[in-house]
Design a protein around this motif. Structure first.
Motif, short mmCIF file in Angstrom:
data_model
loop_
_atom_site.label_atom_id
_atom_site.label_comp_id
_atom_site.label_asym_id
_atom_site.label_seq_id
_atom_site.Cartn_x
_atom_site.Cartn_y
_atom_site.Cartn_z
N SER A 1 0.88 -1.28 -0.02
CA SER A 1 0.05 0.01 -0.03
C SER A 1 0.91 1.21 0.12
O SER A 1 1.85 1.43 0.62
N THR A 2 0.43 2.18 -0.70
CA THR A 2 1.03 3.69 -0.72
C THR A 2 0.38 4.58 0.05
O THR A 2 0.58 5.81 0.15
N ASP A 3 -0.75 4.12 0.90
CA ASP A 3 -1.55 4.92 1.82
C ASP A 3 -1.04 5.03 2.91
O ASP A 3 -1.40 4.50 4.03
N VAL A 4 0.05 5.72 2.95
CA VAL A 4 1.02 5.64 4.04
C VAL A 4 1.20 7.26 4.33
O VAL A 4 1.49 7.92 3.46
N GLU A 5 1.61 7.45 5.74
CA GLU A 5 2.06 8.67 6.19
C GLU A 5 3.23 8.88 5.69
O GLU A 5 4.30 8.10 5.71
N GLY A 6 3.49 10.28 5.12
CA GLY A 6 4.40 10.72 4.68
C GLY A 6 4.46 10.94 3.17
O GLY A 6 5.24 11.61 2.60
N ASN A 7 3.49 10.17 2.65
CA ASN A 7 3.34 10.18 1.07
C ASN A 7 2.45 11.48 0.79
O ASN A 7 1.62 11.79 1.59
N ASP A 8 2.70 12.19 -0.33
CA ASP A 8 1.90 13.23 -0.71
C ASP A 8 0.61 12.76 -1.04
O ASP A 8 0.40 11.30 -1.32
N TYR A 9 -0.49 13.51 -1.38
CA TYR A 9 -1.87 12.86 -1.65
C TYR A 9 -1.88 12.05 -2.94
O TYR A 9 -2.58 11.20 -3.06
N LEU A 10 -1.31 12.56 -4.07
CA LEU A 10 -1.38 11.61 -5.47
C LEU A 10 -0.41 10.18 -5.01
O LEU A 10 -1.15 8.99 -5.70
N SER A 11 0.53 10.33 -4.42
CA SER A 11 1.24 8.96 -3.96
C SER A 11 0.29 8.09 -3.24
O SER A 11 0.34 6.76 -3.52
N LYS A 12 -0.42 8.74 -2.35
CA LYS A 12 -1.47 7.87 -1.68
C LYS A 12 -2.52 7.15 -2.21
O LYS A 12 -2.99 6.05 -2.06
#
Length: 547
Positions: free
Chosen positions: A132-143
């Motif tokens: 998952s890229t829905d991770v704290e620290g990622n920007d919105y698009l990355s999430k």
């Protein structure tokens, strides 16, 4: 967090023939109804493989993606036409492994990818590591990269391949590495490029190609992929030119065939079609057939199984009536129509792609009406399946069937086509209808699990069917036609052959010769098990591909 699940771990010692460490990369896995990270056949296949790998004590792990909204939830508009809904999924039965890796996407070198694990004891599969890229620290698009399975946006789709491929390869490194890296279809192709640069040898790469359909063999601009970070690093112009085909394109399948030591197609016929498809490309590996299969213990009803083993017609028939009633409870719930368990029930249910021809039965509408209005030999017909949520053609076919079915008490179109509805349809149907244009269905597996449960295949002779069918003995198969004919001609010929077989063979046998029908049912189960059970398939992968 239980740290033992952040290492390469199985709840058993892998048995000797299967002790080689294999990382199996797939965009989707159909492990269980509750884990909605699949769209259709590719996921069902991968799920059965991971279940059989667990039951055979193989040293495999699955690498997939934790899709936040899954594929989509299939709902209805006010007029009962299809409405795709996207609802966030929360899986409390998954465990955070503590493994987090970084991938470089579109010039951003620090996109975080977190790995969760589906432990073997949850649903009876080998460990499944879901990214998952829905991770704290990622920007919105990355999430949002891991939001939607098969996202319609091209840049997002490319990012998903990089996350699965390179992110997945880095997770496998964190788990201690693998002996074999297996790509189930080309979606995770970046893994091969990344691992090759890491010194992993070609004899550790294997690949499964699943479809002759253009949409399933992705091809994208090589320069754009290079900009996106697809190769794990920026390739030079010369390096890129070496990788590209067809006017500077990267064809995922061609690249995988060039990088792997060996590949497999998913039926004997598909192997022939694949060799012909890719024969003009240089430096590709050999393609062998390993026919798809499904997991018997997961898909076959236990009471039907016992009745089949004992060849007890009475208990088999009684159980089949019970299963039809369970399916028809779903029919009345969704469509307000009461189906009769004594009436021959035909089901067409699978991924709703245009070439599969869900509406072939309606080709000659007058003849179709004659079929469904025959009081002497009544029939009931159910359609189900998920079109791709942005496939206007597929959705139009689905909605047209919805509108037509409203006027007839013995026609139904069901929504919510996922594992549980698929199971009900296979257990409760008498006929499993399969109507793809010939050579277009690489394998198809729904008919295997239908046959396990006493549903007789009426099918085009494509995919796995040529390896199974004995016309009139375990199935009913349409005469083969020339696949080079215009599709309009193919549809016309296949439709009339379908009417003829139903009118003259299938329906009269069911009603006038029930003993013969039951022999066909038993013969189908005899011939589908174990030849098309995923234990055979999982064993063949070790013996023929991983060796």
């Amino acid at each position: 967090m239980n740290s033992k699940y952040s290492t390469w771990h199985h709840p058993y010692s892998p048995v000797k023939p299967y002790d080689k460490k294999v990382a199996y990369f797939s965009m989707e896995f159909g492990i269980h109804q509750a884990l909605k990270i699949y769209s259709g056949g590719l996921g069902f296949l991968a799920g059965s493989h991971m279940r059989s790998a667990f039951e055979l004590k193989q040293n495999i792990i699955g690498i997939g993606v934790l899709w936040k909204y899954g594929y989509y939830d299939q709902s209805r508009n006010k007029d009962k036409t299809l409405r795709p809904d996207f609802v966030e999924k929360t899986y409390n039965f998954l465990e955070d492994t503590g493994i987090e890796v970084k991938v470089s996407l579109h010039g951003n070198p620090n996109v975080n990818v977190k790995a969760y694990v589906l432990k073997p004891e949850i649903f009876g599969s080998v460990p499944l590591y879901l990214l998952s890229t829905d991770v704290e620290g990622n920007d919105y698009l990355s999430k949002t990269i891991t939001d939607h399975l098969y996202d319609a946006n091209e840049t997002t789709r490319i990012s998903q391949s990089i996350v699965l491929g390179i992110g997945g390869a880095k997770v496998v490194e964190a788990l201690g590495g693998a002996d074999i890296y297996h790509l189930n279809e080309g979606h995770a192709l970046p893994a091969f490029y990344y691992l090759k640069d890491k010194g992993i040898k070609k004899n550790q790469f294997v690949f499964t190609t699943h479809t002759p359909e253009k949409a399933g063999n992705e091809e994208r601009d090589g320069h754009f992929l290079n900009h996106c970070g697809f190769f794990g690093r920026k390739l030079t112009e010369n390096e890129l030119a070496y990788e590209t085909v067809n006017d500077s394109k990267i064809n995922y399948t061609v690249s995988a065939l060039r990088l792997a030591k060996k590949a497999n197609a998913v039926s004997k016929l598909h192997a022939k079609v694949s060799k012909e498809m890719w024969r003009d490309y240089s430096n590709t590996c050999s393609i062998i057939p390993i026919t798809n299969a499904q997991n018997q213990s997961f898909w076959q009803d236990e009471q039907l199984k016992q009745s089949w083993v004992k060849k007890n017609d009475k208990t088999f028939f009684k159980r089949k009536i019970e299963l039809k009633k369970e399916l028809f409870a779903e029919v009345v719930n969704q469509t307000e129509k009461i189906f009769d368990p004594k009436v021959l029930t035909i089901v067409w249910a699978r991924r709703f792609a245009g070439y599969k021809r869900a509406d072939l039965l309606l080709y000659d509408f007058e003849r179709f009406l004659k079929l469904i209005n025959n009081k002497d030999y009544p029939v009931q017909i159910i359609w189900a399946g998920k079109p791709y949520p942005h496939d206007k053609f597929g959705i139009d076919i689905f909605n047209n069937l919805v509108h037509i079915s409203k006027s007839y008490t013995n026609l139904a179109v069901l929504t919510g086509y996922e594992i549980e509805l698929s199971r009900k349809l296979k257990l409760g149907s008498d006929i499993w209808l399969n109507t793809p244009r010939i050579t277009r269905e690489a394998s198809g597996t729904s008919g295997m699990t239908a046959a396990m449960n006493g549903s007789v295949n009426v099918s085009i002779n494509d995919g796995w069917i040529p390896e199974f069918q004995k016309h009139g003995k375990n199935s009913f198969v349409l005469p083969e036609l020339n696949h080079n004919l215009p599709v309009e001609d193919q549809d016309k010929i296949d439709a009339y052959n379908l009417y003829k077989i139903l009118e003259e063979e299938v329906i009269p046998t069911y009603y006038k010769n029930p003993k013969k029908w039951q022999k066909i049912v038993y013969k189908a189960i005899d011939d589908v098990i174990p030849s098309f059970s995923s234990h055979r398939m999982a064993d063949e992968y070790y013996k023929k591909l991983f060796k």
